[in-house]
Design an enzyme around this catalytic site. Structure first.
Site, PDB file in Angstrom:
ATOM      1  CD  GLU A 178      -7.654 -35.223  60.643  1.00  0.00           C
ATOM      2  OE1 GLU A 178      -7.509 -36.273  60.051  1.00  0.00           O
ATOM      3  OE2 GLU A 178      -6.538 -34.773  61.322  1.00  0.00           O
ATOM      4  CD  GLU A 236      -5.368 -39.041  62.346  1.00  0.00           C
ATOM      5  OE1 GLU A 236      -4.589 -39.850  61.642  1.00  0.00           O
ATOM      6  OE2 GLU A 236      -6.411 -38.745  62.073  1.00  0.00           O
TER       7      GLU A 236
HETATM    8  O1  IFM Z   1      -4.718 -36.898  55.770  1.00  0.00           O
HETATM    9  C1  IFM Z   1      -5.129 -37.589  56.822  1.00  0.00           C
HETATM   10  C2  IFM Z   1      -4.506 -36.827  58.070  1.00  0.00           C
HETATM   11  O2  IFM Z   1      -3.437 -36.397  58.035  1.00  0.00           O
HETATM   12  C3  IFM Z   1      -4.720 -37.381  59.343  1.00  0.00           C
HETATM   13  N1  IFM Z   1      -6.013 -38.016  59.528  1.00  0.00           N
HETATM   14  C4  IFM Z   1      -6.540 -38.795  58.347  1.00  0.00           C
HETATM   15  C5  IFM Z   1      -6.652 -37.937  56.981  1.00  0.00           C
HETATM   16  C6  IFM Z   1      -6.936 -38.862  55.753  1.00  0.00           C
HETATM   17  O3  IFM Z   1      -6.393 -39.911  55.738  1.00  0.00           O
END
Ligand code: IFM
Length: 435
Positions: A351, A167
């Site tokens: 994710e 990210e």
């Molecule tokens: O917890 C985070 C993660 O570290 C990165 N992506 C989003 C998740 C939720 O906010």
């Protein structure tokens, strides 16, 4: 439990669970300071005043956590390596005890039949590198590729897949323009430099990993479905501009070797001189595409926004405990768009998950996963090359500026006792994935 069936995804489709180092490991037997240690130590930055010093104590409890991954039926585990654990100063001599920890962790996965999906950078930049300017300093791309080389040589032959960054929008914009994440800056010049240097670090990191013989390389981008709040042309412009800031800058850099023209025009004065010459080094051949998806961004034109006259509005859809709208269709749309417009590489949804109020029974989370799994099937039916899905997160953990108050785990963690208790959502995956 879930309405979908395992067979609908195809035999080779990968199901995994995800975490990151700073959010779960704790200090354990030692690591260098990272920007998240100092940011969390500064009052006001993390809502509950918490830090990552113990977190889920995964450093000591990893065997139990890997058992949970295996027993959940997951074939893969996405984890990150803490740069300051293996290189306390960010560069220079590695710390053997830190490397040994990841040896144990990776071997522990392989012994349990779990494919290790590693991420090199999930936001815990060594503080010593921040002292030198961090992501604002061009040298960070070299420090990162040296770190990638170290990891590649030591672990590469045992990794199923490796991502450079997690990210980069968060590491750049959220952290250097919006000031909400470490290092907490609010400055376009800092942000534009971080954006470019993160991309250069990715490109150099991929080259270093390839040179070290590591296979199956990628990067993880977080994407939001950007939609206008009203049918007005002004709001359409706002949504489009935000899609450049959030999604297309990174997609364009990685998969086309180009930054979006409209965004470059706005950031021109802040980007480092000669940035164009780096684009070929950034545009490396990759093997897979990682996408994190949580919600959409509903955007309105905001004349008070200066250089970026766009603002997010509160949408009408059902929301998670972080007030993020639940919007599975956005995942289908983005997967189809990325497959159509950017890359035909296999996409892993690296994710996806929701913050939910505490409790072992989490029917809303079960429904969230079910709807997003359906969204993936819809994207596959529309031609998107989706090859994997990772639930965020295996465990409740340190949710950055939200501390320990917001819970994403399919397994509950009682932070007073460190007891792990699987939630209904974990049981739903277990049933789906039962062989
Ligand atoms: O917890 C985070 C993660 O570290 C990165 N992506 C989003 C998740 C939720 O906010």
């Amino acid at each position: 439990m879930f309405g979908s069936r395992r067979e609908e995804f195809g035999e080779d489709f990968v199901f995994g669970a995800a975490t990151s180092a700073f959010q779960i490991e704790g200090v354990g037997d030692g690591r260098g300071s990272s920007i998240w240690d100092t940011f969390a130590a500064t009052p006001g930055n993390v809502v509950d005043g918490s830090d990552g010093l113990v977190a889920c104590d995964h450093f000591n409890r990893w065997p139990e956590d890997l058992d949970l991954v295996r027993d959940g039926g997951f074939g893969a585990y996405r984890f990150s390596i803490a740069w300051p654990r293996v290189l306390p100063e960010g560069k220079g001599p590695p710390r053997d005890a830190g490397l040994d920890f990841y040896d144990r962790l990776i071997d522990g996965m392989l012994e349990r039949g779990i494919a290790p999906y590693a991420t090199l950078y999930h936001w815990d930049l060594p503080s010593a590198l921040q002292d030198l300017g961090g992501w604002q300093n061009r040298d960070v791309a070299r420090w990162f590729s040296d770190y990638a080389d170290l990891i590649g040589r030591r672990f590469g032959d045992r990794l199923a897949a490796t991502a450079t960054l997690n990210e980069p929008w968060c590491s750049a914009w959220l952290s250097h323009v919006l000031g909400k994440h470490a290092p907490g800056l609010r400055d376009y010049r800092a942000g534009a430099r971080a954006m470019h240097h993160l991309m250069l670090a990715h490109g150099n990191g991929i080259a270093a990993l390839r040179a070290a013989g590591v296979r199956n390389l990628g990067i993880v981008l977080n994407l939001e479905k950007c939609e206008p709040a009203t049918p007005s042309p002004e709001d359409a412009f706002a949504a489009n501009l935000w899609a450049d800031v959030f999604n297309r800058f990174y997609l364009g850099a990685v998969y086309r070797g180009a930054y979006p023209a409209e965004l470059v025009q706005r950031l021109e004065d802040f980007l480092p001189a000669g940035w164009e010459a780096d684009l070929p080094a950034i545009h490396q051949k990759l093997d897979w595409c990682g996408i994190n998806y949580y919600t959409r961004a509903l955007m309105r034109h905001d004349p008070a926004g200066g250089l970026f006259p766009t603002t997010k509005v509160d949408g009408p859809l059902e929301k998670t405990d972080l007030d993020w709208e639940i919007y599975p269709k956005g995942l289908t749309d983005l997967l189809v768009e990325v497959s159509r417009d950017y890359t035909d590489l296999p996409i892993h949804v690296t994710e996806n998950g929701m913050a939910e109020v505490p409790g072992i029974d989490d029917p809303r989370r079960v429904r969230f996963y079910e709807e997003h799994l359906r969204a993936i099937l819809a994207a596959k039916a529309a031609g998107a090359n989706v090859a994997g899905y990772f639930a965020w997160s295996l465990l409740d953990n340190f949710e950055w500026a939200e501390g320990y108050l917001k819970r994403f785990g399919i397994v509950e963690v009682d932070f007073a006792t460190q007891k792990r208790t699987p939630r209904s959502s974990y049981r739903a995956f277990q049933e789906l994935l039962r062989r």
